[in-house]
Design an enzyme around this catalytic site. Sequence first.
Site: not given
Lengths: 314, 476
Positions: B183, B235-238, B240, B257, B291, B388
């Site tokens: 996606k 993508g974002s840590t959230e 993740g 990542e 990133c 970030e």
Amino acid sequence: MAERRDTGKATRAATRATGEGAAPVRLAVRKTYKLYLGGAFPRSESGRSYPVTSADGRHLANAALASRKDARDAVATARKAFGGWSARTAYNRGQILYRVAEMMEGRRDQFAAQAVAAQGLSADEADRVVSAAIDRWVYYAGWTDKVAQVIGGANPVAGPYYNHSAPEPTGVVVVFAPPNAPLLGLTSVIAPVIATGNTTVVVASEKAPLAAIDLAEVLATSDLPGGVVNLLTGRVPELGPHLAAHADVDALDLTGAGEAAVEFEKAAAATLTRVLRPTPEADGGEEAWLDPDPGTSRMTPFLETKTVWHPIGT
Amino acid sequence: MIFEYAPAPESRSVVTLRETYELFVDGAFTPAESGEHLTVVNPADESELARVAVAGAADVDKAVTAARRAYDTVWSRMPGAERGKYLFRIARILQERSRELAVLESMDNGKPIKETRDVDLPLVAAHFFYYAGWADKLAHAGLGPDPRPLGVAAQVIPWNFPLLMLAWKIAPALATGNTVVLKPAETTPLTALAFAEICQEAELPPGVVNILTGAGETGRALVEHPGTDKVAFTGSTEVGRQIARAVAGTDKRATLELGGKGANIVYDDAAIDQAVEGIVSGIFFNQGHVCCAGSRLLVQESIAEELLPLLKTRISRLRLGDPLDKNTDIGAINSAEQLERIRELTDTGEAEGAERWSPVCDLPGSGYWFAPTILTGVSQAHRVAREEIFGPVLSVLTFRTPEEAVAKANNTPYGLSAGVWTEKGSRMLWTAERLRAGVVWSNTFNKFDPTSPFGGYKESGYGREGGRHGLEAYLG
């Protein structure tokens, strides 16, 4: 319980001299089993303990029942030890792991007697397990200065750059030790974690924790810096959730987490803590851990890869 | 400036856009069950580029089923050498169509054509070439004598390097014998759809690559689908964290990542002009939508007064504007939402006491734009030093000793990248050794290569992409 300690020559002689039923001339000195934190052997701060029985139900000793505060202290201690231990040369770590094997060899009888009492192994089985546990330290002692060459290396980038990748320890690893393999299984999960420069908090087998404390005595006399291995005896359901969710824990080995493994993995997600899920040998007895060449599979989950670039030019 | 640049726009005529794009499932473009579409805009002028289908749960199911069938019947059974040849073929087509794809990427993403042409597209093709060569050599990868693919990989990628992230995900997955459902990001799906056409052109067996467009809900449905064996996310840590939680209790493997807050350490003996170039490329490359950006400049106190004016002069010369102009250094911010986030965080930095500076810079009237910005007098506690920003905003901190530099650099939950600038080799190695980051650039920054593993420590995620290490994520 006195029987378990009746291995010393003096005690045997005393029993012979006094005959059946009579009080021994010399009473055996029992050991108090405590936690192993920061190189010292404190009791649980909670003051609690729990009875440990042999495979056939005899009382062996009381083990410290670690609290969540002990668990937090253990993480803090492991964190403090990480900088120094990870900065040791791989050669030096190998020397120390080999020293652990040497110290264990000197206490073969003690470990074998413990295996017979706690697990109901025969003398031959116990001997095999103790030998394998000692050899496991030798095995990982040899890995310390080879793993970086095996899994790291030069990267041939398309440009004038020097570029290489090398493994580094991930940090503080919480190990839930296998419940049914309290010596060889325990050794098999601790040694790879510290061989690579991590420090660890180990939750020992709840029902057979005494070998872990015996092992701690070996570690304490092997030049292993205090805090590199911290051993808790107690209950996984009580300690586990706090360790799994602890933000200063970098990785979990869920081998002995049992049914809580999924819950712990979910808790670990909050800070992206690395997770090694239970492997097929997790619930097995000592015999499940006998493979003399377990390879790198228990080291790589606790390693990070660092890649360094530098331009090449005059 | 001594002379003015004349506009030098790259021609858009190399790109032919369809009005509407459907989902790419089982080798064919297929309408979404929902019939829903979203509109993709050019962030540089807010013009509409195309409408793309929004995949729902039923579409995810169809794509996973197609991927599974392709895995079972074709792809996992194919000799590695043959799989590799498909990847070599794809790499060649990417090279042949690189001009078109570069222009399309700049239109869709807003990044300068200079970067898509010279960085993104060459790396995309190189990534496929690199992993193509691995396909018949997996037994030599140090992962056992007969490493096996995992099955179907669910892959979700971000908008900052749309086609490059696709390459990072698809090339190693296919080389190792897995099939994929990918996606692309909601705002940048067009090059992924062009890649679907390339798969057709390469006659890749149907179902080996499936591309589902959509937003967050599509991504969630994909990573939580029980029929996949592997989740790969950038993508974002959230998000993740959510994925790490979602795979707990399953047999799925995950590589993540995530975000970063990279420190760029400049010692007092650094070659100062080179360091200035490195600081600029570290934070302003791709509008700071990186990133691994060097978003925290740590400069040794003794040279801060000398370095900052040089840095400001250099930043003043950056050319912001039309992404398709070959002279453009800084393109558009990818979306209105991201622009808002950059504004909000930068304003917070100012409110918390940092001093804000931007060059005199005309921003175009339409589209999403943010002038390159530096914040000085930033402390460790400021949000702009901890969170970030993912935009062209540099936070500047100072240090006195190497120990302090390392302590400050590591004082973050992230651990993706870091930079070191010094002429002294021993100091460089000493610093690199202590930085808790997956990539350390010394006397350079933001360099990428298919052979070089990339990925983070700590909350920047786990797993590596690129190099031999990148194979591990797709082999059991």
